[in-house]
Design an enzyme around this catalytic site. Structure first.
Site, PDB file in Angstrom:
ATOM      1  N   VAL A  94      -7.155  -5.526 -18.995  1.00  0.00           N
ATOM      2  CA  VAL A  94      -6.660  -5.432 -17.740  1.00  0.00           C
ATOM      3  C   VAL A  94      -4.970  -4.164 -18.215  1.00  0.00           C
ATOM      4  CG1 VAL A  94      -3.853  -5.776 -16.818  1.00  0.00           C
ATOM      5  CG2 VAL A  94      -6.671  -7.299 -17.066  1.00  0.00           C
ATOM      6  N   ASN A  97      -5.767   3.544 -12.259  1.00  0.00           N
ATOM      7  CA  ASN A  97      -5.129   2.202 -11.975  1.00  0.00           C
ATOM      8  C   ASN A  97      -3.804   2.916 -12.429  1.00  0.00           C
ATOM      9  OD1 ASN A  97      -4.426   0.076 -11.074  1.00  0.00           O
ATOM     10  ND2 ASN A  97      -4.014  -0.478 -13.540  1.00  0.00           N
ATOM     11  N   LEU A 117     -10.596  -6.841 -13.126  1.00  0.00           N
ATOM     12  CA  LEU A 117     -12.637  -6.573 -12.075  1.00  0.00           C
ATOM     13  C   LEU A 117     -13.112  -6.716 -13.619  1.00  0.00           C
ATOM     14  CD1 LEU A 117     -11.168  -2.960 -10.893  1.00  0.00           C
ATOM     15  CD2 LEU A 117     -12.332  -5.278  -9.217  1.00  0.00           C
ATOM     16  N   HIS A 137       0.379   1.759 -13.141  1.00  0.00           N
ATOM     17  CA  HIS A 137       0.643   0.531 -14.052  1.00  0.00           C
ATOM     18  C   HIS A 137       2.419   0.816 -13.473  1.00  0.00           C
ATOM     19  CE1 HIS A 137       1.635  -3.646 -15.337  1.00  0.00           C
ATOM     20  NE2 HIS A 137       2.299  -2.828 -16.451  1.00  0.00           N
ATOM     21  N   MET A 181      -4.899  -6.838  -6.808  1.00  0.00           N
ATOM     22  CA  MET A 181      -4.180  -7.631  -7.243  1.00  0.00           C
ATOM     23  C   MET A 181      -5.616  -8.338  -7.902  1.00  0.00           C
ATOM     24  SD  MET A 181      -1.203  -7.109  -8.102  1.00  0.00           S
ATOM     25  CE  MET A 181      -0.632  -8.522  -8.719  1.00  0.00           C
ATOM     26  N   ARG A 182      -6.497  -8.200  -8.393  1.00  0.00           N
ATOM     27  CA  ARG A 182      -7.249  -9.176  -9.181  1.00  0.00           C
ATOM     28  C   ARG A 182      -8.140  -8.164 -10.207  1.00  0.00           C
ATOM     29  NH1 ARG A 182      -9.182 -13.305  -6.382  1.00  0.00           N
ATOM     30  NH2 ARG A 182      -8.182 -13.636  -4.029  1.00  0.00           N
ATOM     31  N   GLY A 204       1.116  -1.495   0.107  1.00  0.00           N
ATOM     32  CA  GLY A 204       0.016   0.239   0.063  1.00  0.00           C
ATOM     33  C   GLY A 204       0.806   1.632   0.162  1.00  0.00           C
TER      34      GLY A 204
HETATM   35  C1  GRF Z   1       2.892  -0.014  -8.001  1.00  0.00           C
HETATM   36  O1  GRF Z   1       4.259  -0.947  -7.955  1.00  0.00           O
HETATM   37  C2  GRF Z   1       1.985  -0.373  -8.581  1.00  0.00           C
HETATM   38  O2  GRF Z   1       2.628   0.348  -9.695  1.00  0.00           O
HETATM   39  C3  GRF Z   1       1.491  -1.859  -8.620  1.00  0.00           C
HETATM   40  O3  GRF Z   1       1.868  -2.440  -7.743  1.00  0.00           O
HETATM   41  C4  GRF Z   1       2.609  -2.232  -7.359  1.00  0.00           C
HETATM   42  C5  GRF Z   1       1.901  -1.561  -5.768  1.00  0.00           C
HETATM   43  O4  GRF Z   1       2.604  -1.328  -5.179  1.00  0.00           O
HETATM   44  N1  GRF Z   1      -0.016  -1.689  -9.623  1.00  0.00           N
HETATM   45  P1  GRF Z   1       2.045  -0.623  -3.268  1.00  0.00           P
HETATM   46  O5  GRF Z   1       0.947  -1.683  -3.056  1.00  0.00           O
HETATM   47  O6  GRF Z   1       1.603   0.776  -3.825  1.00  0.00           O
HETATM   48  O7  GRF Z   1       3.558  -0.405  -2.679  1.00  0.00           O
END
Ligand code: GRF
Length: 215
Positions: free
Chosen positions: A146, A109, A95, A111, A92-93, A14
């Site tokens: 995704v 989102n 949607l 990424h 990590m799911r 997080g």
């Molecule tokens: C980040 O690198 C984000 O871009 C990806 O997952 C990671 C999550 O990291 N989707 P965190 O939980 O925000 O520290």
């Protein structure tokens, strides 16, 4: 006008959620975090959110027989908290198109790649294997595919000799923590327009210079 109420969905540590919370802590920031929701009971980000005094919810996928029921539970928790915009932050799911449709243009989102390059998992390792000289991160509006959707902001970082996935991820993460609050601010200020799948942000200029690697 009130501040935009945000629901942050997490599955892990997080750190992006914490960056958003830090931004929202400023009195003049146009958004506030109404709920941090995790699908994983032990997610580190839940403790971080609690420590910041944020409302949290745990919607454990394993507690539901189907994806539709799981998503309905998330939807109910978000709506009960008055959430107007969802920020995926290491959630990590995937949607469903149905869920994404119900929150059309209201899910963001982040990424850790320069999309559309390297969507999906193992992003950093794949970027290194491809030999790219610049990597980075993308904040975008979520569509059912995704890591697809209109791009709000990107930041690029150099890939350095000797990088491994962890060192590259750490360099990109610093930029993630800058980009996500920026994107949220622009959305909350109502500056974002989507035209033919491309985002325009009223009153925000494009970056002036190029980033080149190696020099
Ligand atoms: C980040 O690198 C984000 O871009 C990806 O997952 C990671 C999550 O990291 N989707 P965190 O939980 O925000 O520290």
């Amino acid at each position: 006008m009130g501040r935009l109420k945000v629901g942050v969905l997490i599955s892990g540590r997080g750190s992006n959620m914490a960056a958003l919370a830090e931004a929202c802590a400023a009195p003049d920031f146009p958004a506030e975090i109404a709920l941090v929701l995790s699908d994983i009971p032990g997610a580190g980000g839940l403790a971080t959110a609690c420590g910041r005094g944020l409302a949290t919810a745990m919607v454990d996928r394993k507690a539901y027989g189907s994806k539709a029921e799981f998503e309905a539970a998330m939807d109910a928790a978000l709506r009960a908290a008055g959430v107007e915009l969802i920020c995926l932050a290491g959630f990590m799911r995937v949607l469903s198109a149905d869920f994404v449709g119900r929150w059309h243009d209201r899910i963001l989102n982040i990424h850790p790649s320069l999309l559309p390059a390297f969507p999906g998992l193992d992003t950093h390792a794949r970027a290194l294997a491809a030999g790219v000289k610049l990597a980075g991160c993308t904040v975008h509006i979520v569509r059912p595919v995704v890591d697809d959707g209109p791009i709000l902001v990107q930041a690029a970082v150099p890939v350095l000799d000797g990088d491994d996935a962890a060192s590259l991820a750490a360099r990109i993460l610093v930029e993630e923590h800058r980009c996500y609050p920026l994107a949220l601010r622009w959305v909350a200020e109502g500056r974002v327009r989507i035209e033919n799948g491309r985002v325009r942000i009223d009153g925000v200029d494009a970056a002036a210079g190029a980033l080149r690697n190696p020099l």
